[in-house]
Design an enzyme around this catalytic site. Sequence first.
Site, mmCIF file in Angstrom:
data_model
loop_
_atom_site.group_PDB
_atom_site.id
_atom_site.type_symbol
_atom_site.label_atom_id
_atom_site.label_comp_id
_atom_site.label_asym_id
_atom_site.label_seq_id
_atom_site.Cartn_x
_atom_site.Cartn_y
_atom_site.Cartn_z
ATOM 1 N N GLY A 41 -42.867 -6.839 87.527
ATOM 2 C CA GLY A 41 -41.719 -7.190 88.365
ATOM 3 C C GLY A 41 -40.426 -6.572 87.876
ATOM 4 O O GLY A 41 -39.579 -6.157 88.672
ATOM 5 N N CYS A 42 -40.271 -6.486 86.569
ATOM 6 C CA CYS A 42 -39.041 -5.924 85.998
ATOM 7 C C CYS A 42 -38.937 -4.433 86.281
ATOM 8 O O CYS A 42 -37.843 -3.911 86.548
ATOM 9 C CB CYS A 42 -38.986 -6.200 84.501
ATOM 10 S SG CYS A 42 -38.944 -7.964 84.117
ATOM 11 N N THR A 43 -40.058 -3.742 86.254
ATOM 12 C CA THR A 43 -40.069 -2.313 86.556
ATOM 13 C C THR A 43 -39.779 -2.084 88.040
ATOM 14 O O THR A 43 -38.998 -1.195 88.397
ATOM 15 C CB THR A 43 -41.412 -1.683 86.147
ATOM 16 O OG1 THR A 43 -41.600 -1.893 84.739
ATOM 17 C CG2 THR A 43 -41.453 -0.209 86.449
#
Length: 148
Positions: A41-43
């Site tokens: 999700g962060c990427t």
Amino acid sequence: MLDPGDSAPAVSAPNQRGESVSPDFEEPTVVYFYPKDFTGGCTIEANDFQDALPEFRDSGIAVYGVSMDDVDTHADFADEEGIDFELLADTDGAVAEAFGLDTSEGYTDRLTFVLAGGEVVAVYDPEMADPSGHAREVLTETREKYVS
């Protein structure tokens, strides 16, 4: 957690190049907190902000990503993903805590703050949905409401 109408905190942290950064919250600014570099999700979220970065910049809106990862990890993440905006290394959690976020687990929740005129003007919780498309939503609403 800071809410709209609260004063913007004075913060500084090193970016992915090890340079000390102190954002100016008088100008429209997006500060998004994310748990960890190199995670799914962060990427997705970082790439969404990167994809929209020219439009943020054309609108005069600064973008900062913040996690508790260190400078070297941020540098590797920025290089691998082609991130061209500031990733702040908040290893001691001071920036997150200034925004009222919990750092007790060694990371923060995914939250986005929009600041302008020295105060918080909006808070987004992309955790409630897929982080894909979050940057576009923030860009659209920030341009409409806080860019003259």
